[in-house]
Motif scaffolding. Structure first.
Motif, mmCIF file in Angstrom:
data_model
loop_
_atom_site.group_PDB
_atom_site.id
_atom_site.type_symbol
_atom_site.label_atom_id
_atom_site.label_comp_id
_atom_site.label_asym_id
_atom_site.label_seq_id
_atom_site.Cartn_x
_atom_site.Cartn_y
_atom_site.Cartn_z
ATOM 1 N N GLY A 1 0.796 -1.219 0.000
ATOM 2 C CA GLY A 1 0.000 0.000 0.000
ATOM 3 C C GLY A 1 0.831 1.273 0.000
ATOM 4 O O GLY A 1 1.876 1.370 -0.656
ATOM 5 N N ILE A 2 0.358 2.274 0.743
ATOM 6 C CA ILE A 2 1.043 3.562 0.810
ATOM 7 C C ILE A 2 2.446 3.388 1.376
ATOM 8 O O ILE A 2 3.397 4.029 0.916
ATOM 9 C CB ILE A 2 0.221 4.563 1.642
ATOM 10 C CG1 ILE A 2 -1.069 4.935 0.888
ATOM 11 C CG2 ILE A 2 1.031 5.820 1.936
ATOM 12 C CD1 ILE A 2 -2.010 5.826 1.676
ATOM 13 N N ARG B 1 9.533 2.832 -1.724
ATOM 14 C CA ARG B 1 10.099 2.914 -3.069
ATOM 15 C C ARG B 1 10.661 4.303 -3.348
ATOM 16 O O ARG B 1 11.737 4.444 -3.955
ATOM 17 C CB ARG B 1 9.024 2.578 -4.116
ATOM 18 C CG ARG B 1 8.655 1.109 -4.182
ATOM 19 C CD ARG B 1 7.610 0.859 -5.251
ATOM 20 N NE ARG B 1 8.050 1.346 -6.558
ATOM 21 C CZ ARG B 1 7.266 1.359 -7.642
ATOM 22 N NH1 ARG B 1 6.014 0.936 -7.558
ATOM 23 N NH2 ARG B 1 7.720 1.786 -8.787
ATOM 24 N N ARG B 2 9.939 5.329 -2.914
ATOM 25 C CA ARG B 2 10.407 6.694 -3.171
ATOM 26 C C ARG B 2 11.670 6.995 -2.365
ATOM 27 O O ARG B 2 12.627 7.585 -2.882
ATOM 28 C CB ARG B 2 9.305 7.697 -2.832
ATOM 29 C CG ARG B 2 9.730 9.148 -2.995
ATOM 30 C CD ARG B 2 10.268 9.427 -4.407
ATOM 31 N NE ARG B 2 10.970 10.703 -4.464
ATOM 32 C CZ ARG B 2 10.391 11.848 -4.825
ATOM 33 N NH1 ARG B 2 9.102 11.860 -5.166
ATOM 34 N NH2 ARG B 2 11.089 12.961 -4.859
ATOM 35 N N LEU B 3 11.689 6.599 -1.106
ATOM 36 C CA LEU B 3 12.879 6.845 -0.293
ATOM 37 C C LEU B 3 14.080 6.068 -0.815
ATOM 38 O O LEU B 3 15.215 6.547 -0.768
ATOM 39 C CB LEU B 3 12.596 6.499 1.161
ATOM 40 C CG LEU B 3 11.591 7.414 1.881
ATOM 41 C CD1 LEU B 3 11.375 6.937 3.318
ATOM 42 C CD2 LEU B 3 12.043 8.870 1.869
ATOM 43 N N ALA B 4 13.835 4.860 -1.323
ATOM 44 C CA ALA B 4 14.925 4.095 -1.932
ATOM 45 C C ALA B 4 15.456 4.815 -3.168
ATOM 46 O O ALA B 4 16.672 4.882 -3.394
ATOM 47 C CB ALA B 4 14.448 2.692 -2.293
ATOM 48 N N ALA B 5 14.552 5.372 -3.974
ATOM 49 C CA ALA B 5 14.973 6.134 -5.148
ATOM 50 C C ALA B 5 15.742 7.391 -4.749
ATOM 51 O O ALA B 5 16.612 7.862 -5.493
ATOM 52 C CB ALA B 5 13.755 6.511 -5.986
ATOM 53 N N ASP B 6 15.431 7.920 -3.571
ATOM 54 C CA ASP B 6 16.135 9.097 -3.052
ATOM 55 C C ASP B 6 17.526 8.758 -2.525
ATOM 56 O O ASP B 6 18.285 9.662 -2.160
ATOM 57 C CB ASP B 6 15.334 9.746 -1.922
ATOM 58 C CG ASP B 6 14.071 10.433 -2.417
ATOM 59 O OD1 ASP B 6 13.955 10.685 -3.630
ATOM 60 O OD2 ASP B 6 13.195 10.728 -1.579
ATOM 61 N N ILE C 1 1.535 10.777 -1.830
ATOM 62 C CA ILE C 1 1.870 10.759 -0.404
ATOM 63 C C ILE C 1 3.363 10.503 -0.240
ATOM 64 O O ILE C 1 4.039 11.137 0.588
ATOM 65 C CB ILE C 1 1.058 9.685 0.332
ATOM 66 C CG1 ILE C 1 -0.446 9.904 0.115
ATOM 67 C CG2 ILE C 1 1.390 9.709 1.821
ATOM 68 C CD1 ILE C 1 -0.941 11.292 0.470
ATOM 69 N N ALA C 2 3.891 9.605 -1.050
ATOM 70 C CA ALA C 2 5.328 9.324 -1.005
ATOM 71 C C ALA C 2 6.141 10.568 -1.347
ATOM 72 O O ALA C 2 7.203 10.814 -0.755
ATOM 73 C CB ALA C 2 5.662 8.185 -1.965
ATOM 74 N N ASP C 3 5.665 11.379 -2.291
ATOM 75 C CA ASP C 3 6.357 12.618 -2.638
ATOM 76 C C ASP C 3 6.427 13.558 -1.437
ATOM 77 O O ASP C 3 7.457 14.191 -1.187
ATOM 78 C CB ASP C 3 5.641 13.329 -3.784
ATOM 79 C CG ASP C 3 5.830 12.645 -5.127
ATOM 80 O OD1 ASP C 3 6.760 11.825 -5.260
ATOM 81 O OD2 ASP C 3 5.036 12.937 -6.044
ATOM 82 N N LEU D 1 1.402 18.272 7.187
ATOM 83 C CA LEU D 1 1.224 18.634 5.786
ATOM 84 C C LEU D 1 0.042 17.844 5.228
ATOM 85 O O LEU D 1 0.085 16.612 5.162
ATOM 86 C CB LEU D 1 2.505 18.311 5.010
ATOM 87 C CG LEU D 1 2.572 18.680 3.533
ATOM 88 C CD1 LEU D 1 2.404 20.177 3.344
ATOM 89 C CD2 LEU D 1 3.900 18.209 2.937
ATOM 90 N N TYR D 2 -1.012 18.561 4.832
ATOM 91 C CA TYR D 2 -2.207 17.903 4.291
ATOM 92 C C TYR D 2 -2.044 17.695 2.787
ATOM 93 O O TYR D 2 -1.753 18.642 2.046
ATOM 94 C CB TYR D 2 -3.447 18.745 4.581
ATOM 95 C CG TYR D 2 -3.825 18.733 6.035
ATOM 96 C CD1 TYR D 2 -4.697 17.775 6.538
ATOM 97 C CD2 TYR D 2 -3.284 19.674 6.919
ATOM 98 C CE1 TYR D 2 -5.029 17.746 7.885
ATOM 99 C CE2 TYR D 2 -3.612 19.649 8.267
ATOM 100 C CZ TYR D 2 -4.480 18.690 8.741
ATOM 101 O OH TYR D 2 -4.796 18.660 10.074
ATOM 102 N N VAL D 3 -2.241 16.457 2.362
ATOM 103 C CA VAL D 3 -2.143 16.099 0.943
ATOM 104 C C VAL D 3 -3.498 15.494 0.579
ATOM 105 O O VAL D 3 -3.706 14.280 0.663
ATOM 106 C CB VAL D 3 -0.984 15.118 0.696
ATOM 107 C CG1 VAL D 3 -0.820 14.841 -0.794
ATOM 108 C CG2 VAL D 3 0.317 15.670 1.278
ATOM 109 N N ASP D 4 -4.433 16.353 0.181
ATOM 110 C CA ASP D 4 -5.839 15.937 0.140
ATOM 111 C C ASP D 4 -6.653 16.525 -1.001
ATOM 112 O O ASP D 4 -7.882 16.446 -0.984
ATOM 113 C CB ASP D 4 -6.505 16.312 1.467
ATOM 114 C CG ASP D 4 -6.521 17.820 1.725
ATOM 115 O OD1 ASP D 4 -5.978 18.577 0.900
ATOM 116 O OD2 ASP D 4 -7.079 18.237 2.751
ATOM 117 N N GLY D 5 -5.992 17.114 -1.988
ATOM 118 C CA GLY D 5 -6.741 17.685 -3.111
ATOM 119 C C GLY D 5 -7.595 18.867 -2.741
ATOM 120 O O GLY D 5 -8.511 19.225 -3.486
ATOM 121 N N GLY D 6 -7.327 19.474 -1.582
ATOM 122 C CA GLY D 6 -8.090 20.630 -1.133
ATOM 123 C C GLY D 6 -9.253 20.309 -0.217
ATOM 124 O O GLY D 6 -10.017 21.199 0.169
#
Length: 253
Positions: free
Chosen positions: A16-17, A23-28, A214-216, A234-239
């Protein structure tokens, strides 16, 4: 085993998330430890730079022991992402104590245990980042009292830890996802506990979020790009939160 890359632990990171965050942190450039009760997608090592370690976040002593083992084997914990979480859908009057306690044990006690275990080690070195995963449900969510309550508590814990540890080199922030298009979300729609049309009508962006988004956000908070942020959510919710609860069709032009 040793690693040249900084170590990032993601609880609940096997699917899931949590998997997308890993994956994103590994890419970082991190070596990511997906700390989860089951291997999920990440049994053993893999080319994505993710390894799995068994972890039950509800056992305070085990969390501390596993984090110590990770540091002894792989190196200092640079980043912790407190992502493990569960839900129970039931009205308050029908909620059993076991259901309430199960959610609190994972979503709040588990977050505290991991935050404390990682934080103590980071404070000794004067460096580290913790990102807690909250939710827009912290505002309140009918039928999900234990989930909403624990996610609100995570915001308070984040702010407190951020205030206590900022001067000692450890940053603590949170990400609060909105409605994200995951398998769990789709199961809720299929089961009738979530209405996709109603949800979309309340999101100004008029779409569901993606786990990668969310990973970003986690990637940003885990990096030096957010070095002056501490104790924030930090809200990541499309507004959704800025126009909370007002159906799109009823908004003024």
């Amino acid at each position: 085993m040793s690693a040249q890359r900084p170590i990032a632990i993601v609880t609940g990171g096997a699917a899931g998330i949590g998997w997308e965050i890993g994956r994103r942190l590994a890419a970082d450039g991190h070596l990511v430890v997906a700390a989860d009760r089951v291997p999920g997608l990440t049994a053993g090592e893999n080319p994505a730079g993710i390894v799995w370690r068994e972890l039950d976040v509800t056992d305070h002593a085990v969390v501390d022991r596993v984090f110590g083992e990770i540091e002894a084997e792989l190196g200092p914990i640079a980043v912790l992402v407190n992502n493990a979480g569960i839900q129970r859908h039931r009205g308050i009057e029908d909620l059993t104590w076991d259901e309430w306690a199960a959610v609190v044990d994972v979503n709040l006690h588990g977050v505290f245990s991991a935050l404390q275990a990682a934080g103590r080690r980071m404070l000794e070195r004067g460096d580290g980042v913790i990102v807690n995963i909250s939710s827009i449900s912290a505002r309140g969510s009918a039928g999900r009292a234990p989930y909403a309550t624990t996610k609100a508590a995570v915001i308070g814990l984040t702010a407190t830890a951020g205030a206590e540890w900022a001067a000692r080199g450890v940053r603590v922030n949170a990400v609060a996802p909105g409605y994200i298009d995951t398998g769990v979300f789709r199961q809720g729609v299929d089961a009738g506990t979530l209405s996709l049309d109603t949800i979309l009508s309340r999101i100004p962006a008029q779409r569901l979020g993606q786990a990668s988004e969310i990973a970003d956000a986690v990637s940003f908070l885990a990096s030096d790009r957010s070095r002056y942020m501490n104790g924030q959510t930090l809200y990541v919710d499309g507004g959704f939160m800025v126009d909370y609860g007002v159906p799109l069709a009823k908004r003024p032009e």
